[in-house]
Design a protein around this motif. Structure first.
Motif, short mmCIF file in Angstrom:
data_model
loop_
_atom_site.label_atom_id
_atom_site.label_comp_id
_atom_site.label_asym_id
_atom_site.label_seq_id
_atom_site.Cartn_x
_atom_site.Cartn_y
_atom_site.Cartn_z
N VAL A 17 -17.34 39.35 58.19
CA VAL A 17 -16.27 39.01 59.04
C VAL A 17 -15.91 39.91 60.28
O VAL A 17 -16.53 41.00 59.82
CB VAL A 17 -14.92 38.61 58.23
N GLY A 18 -15.64 39.35 61.24
CA GLY A 18 -15.36 40.57 62.41
C GLY A 18 -13.79 40.47 62.82
O GLY A 18 -13.47 39.44 63.03
N GLY A 19 -13.49 41.58 63.19
CA GLY A 19 -12.18 41.61 63.86
C GLY A 19 -12.03 41.80 65.28
O GLY A 19 -13.05 42.42 65.95
N CYS A 20 -11.49 40.96 65.92
CA CYS A 20 -11.52 40.94 67.53
C CYS A 20 -10.30 41.11 68.32
O CYS A 20 -9.34 41.07 67.60
CB CYS A 20 -11.95 39.60 67.96
N ASP A 21 -10.14 41.70 69.49
CA ASP A 21 -8.94 41.74 70.07
C ASP A 21 -8.51 40.33 71.27
O ASP A 21 -7.46 40.53 71.94
CB ASP A 21 -9.34 42.79 71.26
N GLU A 22 -9.12 39.34 70.74
CA GLU A 22 -8.46 38.32 71.37
C GLU A 22 -8.46 36.82 70.33
O GLU A 22 -9.14 36.96 69.44
CB GLU A 22 -9.53 37.94 72.88
N GLY A 23 -7.91 35.90 70.73
CA GLY A 23 -7.75 34.83 69.90
C GLY A 23 -7.13 34.90 68.91
O GLY A 23 -6.29 35.61 68.70
N SER A 24 -7.29 33.94 67.88
CA SER A 24 -6.62 33.73 66.45
C SER A 24 -7.51 33.32 65.52
O SER A 24 -8.42 32.51 65.85
CB SER A 24 -5.11 33.19 66.53
N GLY A 25 -7.49 33.64 64.08
CA GLY A 25 -8.49 33.37 63.10
C GLY A 25 -9.30 34.43 63.01
O GLY A 25 -9.88 34.74 63.84
N LEU A 26 -9.67 34.20 61.58
CA LEU A 26 -10.94 35.13 61.29
C LEU A 26 -11.89 34.31 60.69
O LEU A 26 -11.69 33.36 59.86
CB LEU A 26 -10.29 36.16 60.14
N GLU A 27 -13.27 34.54 61.36
CA GLU A 27 -14.32 33.68 60.96
C GLU A 27 -15.24 34.08 60.04
O GLU A 27 -15.63 35.33 60.22
CB GLU A 27 -15.04 33.16 62.23
N VAL A 28 -15.39 33.43 58.85
CA VAL A 28 -16.09 34.19 57.78
C VAL A 28 -17.43 33.32 57.97
O VAL A 28 -17.82 32.09 57.80
CB VAL A 28 -15.56 33.88 56.45
N THR A 29 -18.76 34.01 57.91
CA THR A 29 -20.21 33.55 57.83
C THR A 29 -20.82 34.15 56.68
O THR A 29 -20.73 35.22 56.16
CB THR A 29 -20.65 34.14 59.14
N HIS A 30 -21.58 33.01 56.22
CA HIS A 30 -22.53 33.39 54.92
C HIS A 30 -23.71 34.24 55.63
O HIS A 30 -24.35 34.04 56.60
CB HIS A 30 -22.94 32.13 54.45
N THR A 31 -23.90 35.45 55.17
CA THR A 31 -24.80 36.63 55.73
C THR A 31 -26.30 35.86 55.53
O THR A 31 -27.02 35.87 56.53
CB THR A 31 -24.86 37.75 54.92
N GLU A 32 -26.78 35.04 54.65
CA GLU A 32 -28.13 34.69 54.44
C GLU A 32 -28.58 33.58 55.30
O GLU A 32 -29.62 33.28 55.87
CB GLU A 32 -28.53 34.51 53.11
N SER A 33 -27.65 32.55 55.40
CA SER A 33 -27.82 31.54 56.29
C SER A 33 -27.53 31.33 57.45
O SER A 33 -27.59 30.69 58.46
CB SER A 33 -27.32 30.35 55.39
N GLY A 34 -26.40 32.44 57.68
CA GLY A 34 -25.84 32.36 59.06
C GLY A 34 -24.68 31.04 59.30
O GLY A 34 -23.97 31.08 60.18
#
Length: 340
Positions: free
Chosen positions: A281-298
């Motif tokens: 997961v990445g933390g960002c300085d804009e928007g709302s919501g945290l997007e979680v990604t499966h590492t192997e499949s993307g």
């Protein structure tokens, strides 16, 4: 070598949204901090778990450094550490000591804390506007950087061990798990791979370069500034985040970018993997919501809803439990997962 992981269970990408869907995040604050947050004066810059996941620390722009017990969200069970005279930029626990915390600030001072006694046990001054911090995996030394210089320091010495000028402006760095390599992101969107403690380039191009050009091999994963890097707990991938609103995943064997994560708004300020390396997961300085990604499949697997931008994110080191700063307040989701 990658650290020894202590998994209690493994979530498949199909079960991830089902597991987290019913869970609610727990806020860690008092009413006054919430009001300051809503006024924009209490932004969390950094979050760090200790190695066992029994404590979580936060650092803020209002110079506040606080250590929380995840099981006790009321502020009276937390510990405030006082001493910095400017906004706190980065914090990190010693990888091998559960009670030793390091913090850096715009005041040019690096402080080491014993969170059990609330005491500052050491400090190093004269580091300029420090903004990046990385512990060596064995906990014996650290790298601290400002925009153009990296300092090698010790948690037990008050003077700088060595300093290294950088050819371009650099951002938040990270060690490989073996401690022999350091990943240095730059404003050019490239990532340098340097030896430690020498901080010399490890890889070079295997072809002739034009006069005046460097033969140093660097990773190229962003069209704008590369702001942060993070190795996966398995050691297989290096994640890099940029001002181009993307996270790139490089294979650490062949250094090829295997996939790029684009479901992001704003500059990536922090990156965190789950303890097993399965999700990022990445933390960002804009928007709302945290997007979680499966590492192997993307594949995108889940969105944690938030009230606003979340610059600081950190998965717990031993279980599926995410800490993040939302509108200036620390929140943790997943603590009640074991009780489901």
């Amino acid at each position: 070598m990658a650290p020894v992981m202590r998994p209690k269970y493994t979530l498949t990408k199909e079960k991830f949204p089902t597991y987290f869907g019913p869970l609610k995040s727990q806020p860690y604050s008092d009413s006054s901090s919430v009001s300051r947050a809503l006024g924009g004066h209490h932004s969390l810059r950094a979050i760090a778990w200790n190695p066992l996941g029994s404590l979580v620390a936060t650092g803020s722009v209002d110079k506040t450094l606080r250590v929380w017990n995840p099981e006790k969200p009321n502020i009276r069970f937390s510990t405030e550490l006082k001493g910095h005279s400017a906004p706190i930029e980065k914090i990190a626990f010693n990888p091998v000591k559960d009670a030793e915390l390091c913090s850096i600030s715009n005041d040019g001072v690096v402080k080491f804390w014993d969170v059990r006694t609330k005491a500052s046990v050491n400090e190093v001054k004269g580091l300029g506007s420090a903004r990046s911090l990385a512990w060596a995996p064995d906990g014996s030394s650290l790298l601290v950087g400002n925009s153009h210089e990296i300092f090698n320091i010790s948690p037990t010495q008050s003077t700088i061990i060595s300093s290294h000028q950088q050819p371009v402006e650099t951002n938040q760095m990270a060690f490989c798990w073996g401690g022999k390599k350091v990943y240095i992101p730059s404003v050019e969107g490239k990532i340098r791979i340097l030896s430690y403690p020498e901080l010399d380039p490890i890889f070079h191009k295997n072809y002739t370069v034009d006069p005046g050009e460097t033969s140093e091999f660097m990773l190229k994963g962003h069209t704008a500034s590369c702001t942060t890097v993070e190795p996966s707990p398995t050691g297989k991938y290096l994640a890099t985040g940029g001002a181009d609103s993307t996270i790139s995943l490089f294979d650490t064997k062949d250094w090829i970018c295997h996939r790029t994560i684009t479901r992001i708004t704003g500059t990536v300020k922090s990156i965190s993997f789950t303890f097993d390396g399965s999700y990022v997961v990445g933390g960002c300085d804009e928007g709302s919501g945290l997007e979680v990604t499966h590492t192997e499949s993307g594949e995108h697997v889940h969105t944690f809803k938030t009230a606003g931008p979340c610059e600081a994110v950190a998965w717990a080191p031993t279980k599926y439990c995410l800490a993040y700063g939302d509108v200036g307040v620390l929140r943790i989701i997943g603590l009640d997962g074991d009780r489901k």
